[in-house]
Scaffold this motif. Sequence first.
Motif, PDB file in Angstrom:
ATOM      1  N   SER A  11     -68.504 -41.623  60.094  1.00 32.35           N
ATOM      2  CA  SER A  11     -67.394 -41.098  60.891  1.00 32.35           C
ATOM      3  C   SER A  11     -66.142 -41.094  60.042  1.00 32.35           C
ATOM      4  CB  SER A  11     -67.219 -42.027  62.108  1.00 32.35           C
ATOM      5  OG  SER A  11     -66.105 -41.689  62.881  1.00 32.35           O
ATOM      6  N   ALA A  15     -64.436 -40.750  66.059  1.00 32.65           N
ATOM      7  CA  ALA A  15     -65.131 -40.252  67.256  1.00 32.65           C
ATOM      8  C   ALA A  15     -66.626 -40.582  67.225  1.00 32.65           C
ATOM      9  CB  ALA A  15     -64.939 -38.744  67.384  1.00 32.65           C
ATOM     10  N   THR A  16     -67.245 -40.393  66.070  1.00 29.49           N
ATOM     11  CA  THR A  16     -68.686 -40.661  65.945  1.00 29.49           C
ATOM     12  C   THR A  16     -68.954 -42.162  66.020  1.00 29.49           C
ATOM     13  OG1 THR A  16     -68.749 -38.712  64.523  1.00 29.49           O
ATOM     14  CG2 THR A  16     -70.729 -40.083  64.559  1.00 29.49           C
ATOM     15  N   ILE A  57     -69.686 -33.876  61.900  1.00 29.55           N
ATOM     16  CA  ILE A  57     -69.880 -32.621  61.164  1.00 29.55           C
ATOM     17  C   ILE A  57     -68.514 -32.113  60.700  1.00 29.55           C
ATOM     18  CG2 ILE A  57     -70.819 -30.278  61.241  1.00 29.55           C
ATOM     19  CD1 ILE A  57     -72.318 -31.028  63.780  1.00 29.55           C
ATOM     20  N   TYR A  58     -68.443 -31.805  59.417  1.00 27.47           N
ATOM     21  CA  TYR A  58     -67.226 -31.195  58.871  1.00 27.47           C
ATOM     22  C   TYR A  58     -67.627 -29.949  58.089  1.00 27.47           C
ATOM     23  CZ  TYR A  58     -64.368 -35.080  60.336  1.00 27.47           C
ATOM     24  OH  TYR A  58     -63.696 -36.005  61.114  1.00 27.47           O
ATOM     25  N   ARG A  60     -69.588 -27.584  58.838  1.00 23.34           N
ATOM     26  CA  ARG A  60     -71.050 -27.409  58.980  1.00 23.34           C
ATOM     27  C   ARG A  60     -71.871 -28.423  58.204  1.00 23.34           C
ATOM     28  NH1 ARG A  60     -71.490 -21.059  57.806  1.00 23.34           N
ATOM     29  NH2 ARG A  60     -73.679 -21.444  58.158  1.00 23.34           N
ATOM     30  N   ARG A 122     -64.296 -35.147  69.086  1.00 24.02           N
ATOM     31  CA  ARG A 122     -62.897 -35.393  69.480  1.00 24.02           C
ATOM     32  C   ARG A 122     -61.988 -34.949  68.345  1.00 24.02           C
ATOM     33  NH1 ARG A 122     -61.042 -41.512  69.602  1.00 24.02           N
ATOM     34  NH2 ARG A 122     -61.333 -41.151  67.374  1.00 24.02           N
TER      35      ARG A 122
END
Length: 188
Positions: A11, A15-16, A57-58, A60, A122
Amino acid sequence: MSKKVLVAYASKMGATAGIAAAIGDELRAHGHSADVAEVTSVNDVAPYDAVVLGSAIYVRRWRRDAVRFLRHNVAGLRQRQVWLFHSGPVGPDKDEDQTMPPAVRHLARSIGATPAVTFAGRLEPATAKGFLARRLAAGKLAGDARDWDKIRAWSADVSAAIEATQRSTWHRPPANHSRKRPAGHFLG
Ligand SMILES: Cc1cc2nc3c(=O)[nH]c(=O)nc-3n(C[C@H](O)[C@H](O)[C@H](O)COP(=O)(O)O)c2cc1C
């Protein structure tokens, strides 16, 4: 029967990490013992009966640390039940399933894990890190879209499968994987 489960996550903005904590809580509520840890702090999967791995995910992609964790632990993960999730979509696309990045898909297949479930993410000014994230968090993508009911329901399913000592399997043949494009907002 109670199992020992690792919930490992990668993360950037928290959020993760929050999703991983909720998964750990749900697994414990179902009688399992769950360690929730950042992927970089996990040295060995040997102590665990099952592993849940999640990444933000950043653009993709999964976080590099999560991919590295998969790659370095292929042999150990092959022997255990493995469940994957990724978190990302926010704003109007919050309910869009995200495809697994090719490298992750390949690793998941060699481990024999089911494709990752997508949880909404988020993006908020208070937690955004970096220029782009702060800019996006000031627009229509802003908000906490995490769906705690969905996260808890998935965790309960995982818990039941772990209890049944059922190994996760890859359901979809590679040729049929979804080509749906992920949230376009991040791709220009
Ligand atoms: C620069 C940037 C790129 C992003 N790219 C994607 C993406 O490709 N797909 C997606 O679903 N979410 C994307 N997101 C949304 C994040 O995945 C989301 O905010 C997530 O909850 C962040 O997780 P973290 O707080 O654990 O780092 C992006 C966010 C930022 C700031």
